[in-house]
Design an enzyme around this catalytic site. Structure first.
Site, short mmCIF file in Angstrom:
data_model
loop_
_atom_site.label_atom_id
_atom_site.label_comp_id
_atom_site.label_asym_id
_atom_site.label_seq_id
_atom_site.Cartn_x
_atom_site.Cartn_y
_atom_site.Cartn_z
N ASP A 89 -14.22 25.16 -45.61
CA ASP A 89 -14.20 24.29 -44.76
C ASP A 89 -15.71 22.72 -45.16
O ASP A 89 -15.56 23.36 -46.49
CB ASP A 89 -16.29 25.07 -43.61
CG ASP A 89 -16.02 24.96 -42.56
OD1 ASP A 89 -15.45 23.84 -41.55
OD2 ASP A 89 -17.51 24.76 -42.59
N GLU A 90 -15.76 21.82 -44.45
CA GLU A 90 -16.47 20.66 -44.45
C GLU A 90 -16.02 20.51 -45.93
O GLU A 90 -16.24 19.86 -46.37
CB GLU A 90 -17.42 20.46 -44.50
CG GLU A 90 -18.33 21.56 -43.36
CD GLU A 90 -18.79 20.83 -42.71
OE1 GLU A 90 -18.27 18.97 -42.52
OE2 GLU A 90 -19.03 21.01 -41.48
N ALA A 91 -14.09 20.22 -46.10
CA ALA A 91 -13.58 19.51 -46.72
C ALA A 91 -13.36 17.60 -47.04
O ALA A 91 -13.56 17.25 -48.34
CB ALA A 91 -12.05 20.03 -46.80
N LYS A 131 -12.55 23.42 -35.84
CA LYS A 131 -12.40 23.15 -37.42
C LYS A 131 -12.85 24.46 -37.89
O LYS A 131 -12.48 25.47 -38.42
CB LYS A 131 -12.45 21.91 -38.56
CG LYS A 131 -12.02 21.78 -37.62
CD LYS A 131 -12.04 19.70 -38.20
CE LYS A 131 -13.73 19.35 -38.18
NZ LYS A 131 -14.31 19.12 -37.22
N HIS A 172 -13.22 4.48 -26.14
CA HIS A 172 -14.70 4.33 -25.69
C HIS A 172 -15.56 4.23 -27.25
O HIS A 172 -16.48 3.91 -27.14
CB HIS A 172 -15.03 6.06 -25.20
CG HIS A 172 -13.87 5.27 -24.12
ND1 HIS A 172 -13.39 6.71 -23.17
CD2 HIS A 172 -15.04 4.94 -22.52
CE1 HIS A 172 -12.71 6.52 -21.84
NE2 HIS A 172 -13.61 5.27 -22.34
N CYS A 188 -14.14 11.34 -21.08
CA CYS A 188 -13.10 10.81 -20.45
C CYS A 188 -11.20 12.33 -20.13
O CYS A 188 -10.82 11.53 -19.03
CB CYS A 188 -12.83 8.94 -20.84
SG CYS A 188 -11.53 8.72 -22.11
N MET A 236 -15.49 15.76 -35.04
CA MET A 236 -16.40 16.91 -34.22
C MET A 236 -16.47 17.77 -32.86
O MET A 236 -16.22 17.04 -31.87
CB MET A 236 -17.93 15.99 -34.95
CG MET A 236 -18.07 15.24 -36.41
SD MET A 236 -19.60 15.00 -36.79
CE MET A 236 -20.52 16.34 -36.62
N CYS A 240 -12.84 9.57 -28.21
CA CYS A 240 -11.63 9.05 -28.31
C CYS A 240 -11.74 7.18 -28.95
O CYS A 240 -12.58 6.50 -28.38
CB CYS A 240 -10.28 8.30 -27.11
SG CYS A 240 -11.29 7.27 -25.70
N CYS A 299 -12.51 13.99 -25.46
CA CYS A 299 -13.60 12.48 -25.27
C CYS A 299 -13.68 13.06 -23.91
O CYS A 299 -13.14 14.28 -22.65
CB CYS A 299 -12.77 11.07 -24.92
SG CYS A 299 -14.19 9.89 -25.35
#
Length: 184
Positions: free
Chosen positions: A79-81, A15, A176, A139, A11, A173, A137
């Site tokens: 989209d949102e496949a 995309k 985390h 980090c 997310m 990641c 992420c």
């Protein structure tokens, strides 16, 4: 030769913005594009696709693909496949193989629990080209996991599908995500 492309990412990896820009590039060259999404994705309103950065465009529904003269398009973008069914992914394969129209599908690979979505599973199995859309992420490492958050905490129980944006999900990641750490 037409191909089925699956472009996946966590997310917030842009995309949808990428899908809208690819559509724009085709249109700018005088080509026709069919932009679709599953009906399940109602966050941006009916027949609209919108990115977090503010790009948006009209779209149709994947469930109504048979109503479109697909052969008249130069490209199909979905989209949102991740929300597609196996049968819908099979339909995309048929569009590529039998109608010779390229299809570019964008979506998540896994849910907030780390499980494959049905659409993603079959796209990973059958796509000619698989590409990762990267994000990071907090980090600085590559984010590959979608964490569902509630009251400032990572949760790992619940229904697979819960529509939401930045208020409900954050990309982390793997380390985390596993630890449930949203910040240092």
């Amino acid at each position: 030769m037409a191909k089925l492309y699956f472009r996946y990412g966590a997310m917030g990896s842009s995309k949808t913005a990428n899908a809208i820009m690819v559509r724009y590039n085709y249109l700018e060259r005088g080509q026709k594009v069919l932009m679709l999404k599953p009906k399940l994705d109602s966050r941006d309103g009916e027949t609209m696709v919108a990115s977090r950065c503010g790009l948006s465009c009209a779209c149709g529904y994947m469930e109504e693909i048979d109503a479109y003269p697909v052969e008249e398009y130069d490209c199909v973008i979905v989209d949102e496949a991740q929300f597609l069914t196996k049968a819908q992914v099979e339909k995309l394969v048929e569009i590529v193989d039998d109608r010779h129209v390229p299809v570019i599908a964008y979506g998540l690979r896994t849910d907030f629990q780390g499980n494959l979505f049905e659409g993603s599973k079959w796209l990973l199995a059958w796509a000619d080209t698989i590409e990762e859309v990267k994000t990071i992420c907090w980090c600085g490492k590559k984010a590959t996991c979608n964490a569902r958050i509630l009251d400032g905490k990572v949760i790992k129980d619940g229904a697979q599908v819960m529509l939401g944006g930045n208020e409900s999900y954050v990309s982390l990641c793997r380390k985390h995500w596993t630890e449930g750490r949203l910040k240092p």
